[in-house]
Scaffold this motif. Structure first.
Motif, PDB file in Angstrom:
ATOM      1  N   GLU A 239       3.921 -46.073  20.851  1.00 20.51           N
ATOM      2  CA  GLU A 239       4.744 -46.540  19.723  1.00 20.51           C
ATOM      3  C   GLU A 239       4.085 -46.233  18.370  1.00 20.51           C
ATOM      4  N   GLY A 240       3.023 -45.441  18.414  1.00 24.18           N
ATOM      5  CA  GLY A 240       2.455 -44.911  17.163  1.00 24.18           C
ATOM      6  C   GLY A 240       1.418 -45.785  16.476  1.00 24.18           C
ATOM      7  N   HIS A 241       0.870 -46.747  17.189  1.00 25.06           N
ATOM      8  CA  HIS A 241      -0.166 -47.589  16.586  1.00 25.06           C
ATOM      9  C   HIS A 241      -1.547 -47.002  16.875  1.00 25.06           C
ATOM     10  N   ILE A 242      -2.522 -47.442  16.077  1.00 19.47           N
ATOM     11  CA  ILE A 242      -3.894 -46.965  16.238  1.00 19.47           C
ATOM     12  C   ILE A 242      -4.641 -47.944  17.142  1.00 19.47           C
ATOM     13  N   VAL A 243      -5.599 -47.396  17.913  1.00 18.47           N
ATOM     14  CA  VAL A 243      -6.408 -48.260  18.778  1.00 18.47           C
ATOM     15  C   VAL A 243      -7.874 -48.151  18.376  1.00 18.47           C
TER      16      VAL A 243
ATOM     17  N   LYS B  93      -7.871 -39.630  23.305  1.00 18.19           N
ATOM     18  CA  LYS B  93      -8.628 -39.457  22.062  1.00 18.19           C
ATOM     19  C   LYS B  93      -9.770 -40.473  21.975  1.00 18.19           C
ATOM     20  N   LYS B  94     -10.851 -40.076  21.305  1.00 15.80           N
ATOM     21  CA  LYS B  94     -11.965 -41.011  21.129  1.00 15.80           C
ATOM     22  C   LYS B  94     -11.822 -41.725  19.790  1.00 15.80           C
ATOM     23  N   THR B  95     -11.786 -43.029  19.848  1.00 16.27           N
ATOM     24  CA  THR B  95     -11.590 -43.783  18.612  1.00 16.27           C
ATOM     25  C   THR B  95     -12.858 -43.792  17.749  1.00 16.27           C
ATOM     26  N   ASN B  96     -12.645 -43.745  16.444  1.00 17.40           N
ATOM     27  CA  ASN B  96     -13.765 -43.824  15.488  1.00 17.40           C
ATOM     28  C   ASN B  96     -13.945 -45.240  14.956  1.00 17.40           C
ATOM     29  N   LEU B  97     -13.060 -46.141  15.375  1.00 15.94           N
ATOM     30  CA  LEU B  97     -13.045 -47.468  14.745  1.00 15.94           C
ATOM     31  C   LEU B  97     -13.644 -48.538  15.653  1.00 15.94           C
ATOM     32  N   PHE B  98     -14.463 -49.373  15.079  1.00 11.50           N
ATOM     33  CA  PHE B  98     -15.059 -50.482  15.835  1.00 11.50           C
ATOM     34  C   PHE B  98     -14.990 -51.748  14.990  1.00 11.50           C
ATOM     35  N   ARG B  99     -14.606 -52.831  15.667  1.00  6.31           N
ATOM     36  CA  ARG B  99     -14.662 -54.128  14.998  1.00  6.31           C
ATOM     37  C   ARG B  99     -15.565 -55.031  15.828  1.00  6.31           C
ATOM     38  N   PRO B 100     -16.641 -55.548  15.240  1.00  4.40           N
ATOM     39  CA  PRO B 100     -17.555 -56.385  16.021  1.00  4.40           C
ATOM     40  C   PRO B 100     -16.900 -57.709  16.441  1.00  4.40           C
ATOM     41  N   PRO B 101     -17.146 -58.146  17.699  1.00  7.37           N
ATOM     42  CA  PRO B 101     -16.621 -59.441  18.142  1.00  7.37           C
ATOM     43  C   PRO B 101     -17.034 -60.541  17.162  1.00  7.37           C
ATOM     44  N   PHE B 102     -16.136 -61.425  16.859  1.00  6.39           N
ATOM     45  CA  PHE B 102     -16.347 -62.548  15.939  1.00  6.39           C
ATOM     46  C   PHE B 102     -16.693 -62.085  14.511  1.00  6.39           C
TER      47      PHE B 102
ATOM     48  N   HIS C  12     -19.387 -45.180  14.757  1.00  2.92           N
ATOM     49  CA  HIS C  12     -18.047 -45.692  14.445  1.00  2.92           C
ATOM     50  C   HIS C  12     -17.980 -46.155  12.993  1.00  2.92           C
ATOM     51  N   HIS C  13     -16.769 -46.127  12.451  1.00  2.57           N
ATOM     52  CA  HIS C  13     -16.522 -46.843  11.197  1.00  2.57           C
ATOM     53  C   HIS C  13     -16.379 -48.316  11.582  1.00  2.57           C
TER      54      HIS C  13
ATOM     55  N   SER D  24      -1.059 -47.617   7.653  1.00  2.00           N
ATOM     56  CA  SER D  24      -2.104 -47.572   8.681  1.00  2.00           C
ATOM     57  C   SER D  24      -3.469 -47.716   8.013  1.00  2.00           C
ATOM     58  N   LEU D  25      -4.474 -48.061   8.825  1.00  5.67           N
ATOM     59  CA  LEU D  25      -5.845 -48.127   8.283  1.00  5.67           C
ATOM     60  C   LEU D  25      -6.282 -46.763   7.770  1.00  5.67           C
ATOM     61  N   GLU D  26      -5.811 -45.706   8.459  1.00 14.81           N
ATOM     62  CA  GLU D  26      -6.169 -44.340   8.030  1.00 14.81           C
ATOM     63  C   GLU D  26      -5.710 -44.104   6.602  1.00 14.81           C
ATOM     64  N   GLU D  27      -4.471 -44.515   6.314  1.00 16.19           N
ATOM     65  CA  GLU D  27      -3.934 -44.298   4.963  1.00 16.19           C
ATOM     66  C   GLU D  27      -4.602 -45.235   3.960  1.00 16.19           C
ATOM     67  N   LEU D  28      -4.756 -46.489   4.335  1.00 16.49           N
ATOM     68  CA  LEU D  28      -5.313 -47.467   3.393  1.00 16.49           C
ATOM     69  C   LEU D  28      -6.756 -47.121   3.003  1.00 16.49           C
ATOM     70  N   LEU D  29      -7.542 -46.664   4.003  1.00  7.22           N
ATOM     71  CA  LEU D  29      -8.978 -46.470   3.764  1.00  7.22           C
ATOM     72  C   LEU D  29      -9.369 -45.004   3.638  1.00  7.22           C
ATOM     73  N   ASP D  30      -8.392 -44.094   3.854  1.00  9.69           N
ATOM     74  CA  ASP D  30      -8.661 -42.667   3.835  1.00  9.69           C
ATOM     75  C   ASP D  30      -9.783 -42.305   4.811  1.00  9.69           C
ATOM     76  N   ILE D  31      -9.596 -42.741   6.059  1.00 13.02           N
ATOM     77  CA  ILE D  31     -10.561 -42.402   7.120  1.00 13.02           C
ATOM     78  C   ILE D  31      -9.776 -41.876   8.320  1.00 13.02           C
ATOM     79  N   LYS D  32     -10.524 -41.302   9.276  1.00 11.06           N
ATOM     80  CA  LYS D  32      -9.860 -40.804  10.490  1.00 11.06           C
ATOM     81  C   LYS D  32     -10.073 -41.787  11.621  1.00 11.06           C
ATOM     82  N   ALA D  33      -9.000 -42.147  12.280  1.00 10.92           N
ATOM     83  CA  ALA D  33      -9.097 -43.141  13.360  1.00 10.92           C
ATOM     84  C   ALA D  33      -9.676 -42.540  14.644  1.00 10.92           C
ATOM     85  N   TYR D  34      -9.519 -41.215  14.828  1.00 11.22           N
ATOM     86  CA  TYR D  34      -9.997 -40.595  16.061  1.00 11.22           C
ATOM     87  C   TYR D  34     -10.850 -39.371  15.755  1.00 11.22           C
ATOM     88  N   GLU D  35     -11.709 -39.063  16.710  1.00  3.43           N
ATOM     89  CA  GLU D  35     -12.516 -37.848  16.591  1.00  3.43           C
ATOM     90  C   GLU D  35     -11.608 -36.645  16.740  1.00  3.43           C
ATOM     91  N   ASP D  36     -11.937 -35.582  16.030  1.00  4.49           N
ATOM     92  CA  ASP D  36     -11.100 -34.354  16.132  1.00  4.49           C
ATOM     93  C   ASP D  36     -11.235 -33.723  17.504  1.00  4.49           C
TER      94      ASP D  36
END
Ligand SMILES: [Zn+2]
Length: 258
Positions: free
Chosen positions: A118-122, A158-167, A183-184, A246-258
């Motif tokens: 459905e086009g969301h980022i993971v 795809k390999k995600t570039n994004l990480f959010r630490p637990p808590f 990761h970003h 998307s986070l990509e647009e808001l932060l100007d970063i890439k969500a996945y590795e090329d």
């Protein structure tokens, strides 16, 4: 700037001065105690408040964004509730980022597939989201993060570039692990507290009060209450001419590795 390095510099300089002083005059022991307690408090605050960028650089919003753009993020899925979140997002034509826990990806691969289709980022949100995560050593953290990356990659290709630490907790080991995994780190500046406040209206009101251009909203796709708060939020966004990007647009970063 308040960060780990500067805190330690100030701490050791003051400690050296106190020790030096104690050669000449009697220095009260509680001054030493005060210094250690102050360092401890600053470090605990720094590790639990991700927007402070105390241990590492985390993207928590885009402070330069002038337009009414915000990004939505959901933590701790995939979960049965993710399906309802997807329905609400679809209704408002909004795209979000889902920070997934590896062991939940193993449990609900078909839900993750739907999130992606459905086009969301993971993004990666650790493998087990353990309470002990912040006490793991660097190598174990790297292993955990890589394991979840591989699970996501198996489904998304795809390999995600994004990480959010637990808590949202960070510390020197997590910083070192992320230097390896590259990761970003994605934080937030609009915390809904949907896991704590057990009332969807209050959750929505809290987000409404905090929302501003460039903001990143933190929600969880694990309860009906969050789904209902999301629906109210998306209505508010529409009525107030905000735009979900998307986070990509808001932060100007890439969500996945090329
Ligand atoms: Zn979480």
């Amino acid at each position: 700037m308040l960060n780990y390095r500067n805190t330690n510099i100030v701490f050791f300089v003051l400690l050296a001065l106190l020790l030096l002083l104690s050669f000449f005059v009697k220095v009260n022991w509680w001054l030493f105690l005060l210094l250690f307690v102050a360092r401890f408090i600053v470090i605990i605050t720094g590790s639990t408040q991700i927007p402070l960028n105390f241990f590492l650089k985390a993207y928590c919003n885009n402070p330069l964004e002038k337009e009414k753009k915000v990004a939505l993020t959901f933590d701790d899925g995939p979960h049965e509730m993710t399906l309802l979140v997807l329905d609400v997002l679809k209704k408002y034509n909004a795209k979000a980022t889902f920070f997934c826990i590896g062991k939940n990806v193993e449990k609900h691969p078909e839900i993750l597939k739907k999130v992606i289709s459905e086009g969301h980022i993971v993004g990666n949100h650790s493998y087990d989201h353990s309470r002990l995560f912040d006490f793991y050593r660097k190598d174990r953290l790297v292993e955990e993060i890589a394991k979840t990356d591989a699970l996501i990659e198996k489904i998304s290709g795809k390999k995600t570039n994004l990480f959010r630490p637990p808590f949202g907790v960070t510390n020197p080991s997590i910083k070192r692990a992320l230097e390896v995994t590259k990761h970003h780190v994605i934080g937030w500046n609009i915390r809904s507290l949907d896991g704590i406040i057990k009332n969807e209206k209050l959750v929505f009101n809290r987000i409404k009060k905090l929302i501003s251009p460039g903001g990143i909203v933190l929600l969880h796709d694990t309860s009906l209450q969050s789904v209902n708060a999301l629906e109210q939020l998306l209505q508010f966004i529409e009525e107030n001419k905000y735009k979900v990007v998307s986070l990509e647009e808001l932060l100007d970063i890439k969500a996945y590795e090329d």
